[in-house]
Design an enzyme around this catalytic site. Structure first.
Site, PDB file in Angstrom:
ATOM      1  N   LEU A   1       0.892  -1.055  -0.191  1.00 24.25           N
ATOM      2  CA  LEU A   1       0.053   0.014  -0.271  1.00 24.25           C
ATOM      3  C   LEU A   1       0.938   1.334   0.018  1.00 24.25           C
ATOM      4  CD1 LEU A   1      -2.612  -1.033   2.631  1.00 24.25           C
ATOM      5  CD2 LEU A   1      -2.972  -1.016   0.259  1.00 24.25           C
ATOM      6  N   ALA A   2       0.294   2.309  -0.271  1.00 26.58           N
ATOM      7  CA  ALA A   2       1.215   3.658  -0.150  1.00 26.58           C
ATOM      8  C   ALA A   2       1.913   3.957   1.090  1.00 26.58           C
ATOM      9  CB  ALA A   2       0.090   4.822  -0.701  1.00 26.58           C
ATOM     10  N   GLU A   3       1.215   3.573   2.278  1.00 27.72           N
ATOM     11  CA  GLU A   3       1.693   3.645   3.359  1.00 27.72           C
ATOM     12  C   GLU A   3       1.032   2.723   4.433  1.00 27.72           C
ATOM     13  OE1 GLU A   3       3.908   6.053   4.088  1.00 27.72           O
ATOM     14  OE2 GLU A   3       3.659   7.601   2.346  1.00 27.72           O
ATOM     15  N   THR A   4       2.291   2.247   5.213  1.00 29.10           N
ATOM     16  CA  THR A   4       2.157   1.425   6.485  1.00 29.10           C
ATOM     17  C   THR A   4       2.415   2.092   7.533  1.00 29.10           C
ATOM     18  OG1 THR A   4       2.125  -0.634   5.185  1.00 29.10           O
ATOM     19  CG2 THR A   4       2.531  -0.785   7.752  1.00 29.10           C
TER      20      THR A   4
END
Length: 262
Positions: free
Chosen positions: A44-47
């Site tokens: 995902l774009a961010e964790t």
């Protein structure tokens, strides 16, 4: 080792919209390499990872390829997890980032409001490299702490923009924000960050620390509405507070699960 995992769609009132973020509550920090591997596996774009410390929460964010200085949607998602699934009872959460300092999230009905430091932007020359990154010609260019900001004439230009991701990846920045006046909101934007492993981010809270001071000055008002015109799309309510900005949005849970690592 078992690690709890939430996937939250941020800056939206329904799943399959907004910006998905993974959130991993931790009792203590994992090795940096392992956190980066988890973020890569999540894809995902961010964790976001957070650890409780006294009366606040330390927080860090990873794209699939790098740790970043600031992430709005994954902070909103982390607050949503704490408020709705991890038993946090007060209406204000204080996060602390080792790279960006104190970050506050308040619960106000269905909306969560981020209180973030305002980016400091300055005009820069519209170089050939910047202008060639998109098919249309920007009106002006600015640079903040981590991103370029390109100004276009209309919402139609932002909606139809065709980025040259290979060129953008060569720029010395986290990524490029493009923006224009909105038809039904004060401003619209898109964000491209191939340097950070995110070709186009669906809704970028941190980019609005750059967008809000620009549009507040341009439009002469401190209360603003915004849409990010990615395929998934997102809606944000924004306030310019001088050296801080407030960014409000909703969020929805998509997934709860567990990560199993040796």
């Amino acid at each position: 080792m078992t690690i709890k995992l939430y996937q939250i769609d941020a800056f939206t009132d329904r799943v399959f919209s907004g910006n998905p973020a993974a959130v991993c509550p931790l009792d203590a920090w994992l090795d940096d390499t392992l956190m980066q591997q988890i973020a890569m596996e999540n894809n995902l774009a961010e964790t976001a990872f957070y650890v409780k410390r006294d009366d606040e929460y330390d927080i860090r964010w990873f794209t699939p390829t790098v740790e970043v200085d600031l992430c709005g949607h994954a902070t909103l998602a982390s607050a949503f997890v704490l408020f709705n699934h991890e038993g946090y009872e007060a209406d204000t959460i204080r996060f602390h980032s080792p790279r960006s300092g104190p970050l506050i999230v308040k619960r106000e009905g269905e909306y969560l409001t981020l209180n973030f430091p305002t980016d400091v932007i300055a005009p820069v020359p519209l170089t050939v490299e910047l202008a060639a990154s998109f098919d249309g010609t920007p009106l002006a260019a600015y640079k903040g702490k981590t991103d370029y900001l390109l100004i276009f004439e209309s919402e139609a230009h932002i909606q139809s923009a065709k980025p040259d991701l290979a060129r953008i990846a060569q720029l010395a920045a986290r990524g490029v924000i493009i923006t224009a006046p909105g038809n039904e909101v004060d401003f619209v934007s898109r964000f491209f960050g191939p340097q950070s492993g995110v070709d186009e981010d669906p809704v970028t809270g941190s980019a609005h620390t750059t967008l809000i001071p620009y549009w507040a000055g341009k439009l002469g008002k401190n209360e603003l509405t915004a849409r990010q015109l990615s395929v998934r799309g997102g809606y944000l309510q924004c306030s310019y507070l001088g050296d801080r900005v407030a960014i409000s949005g909703q969020a929805k849970r998509y997934l709860t699960g567990e990560i199993h690592v040796a």
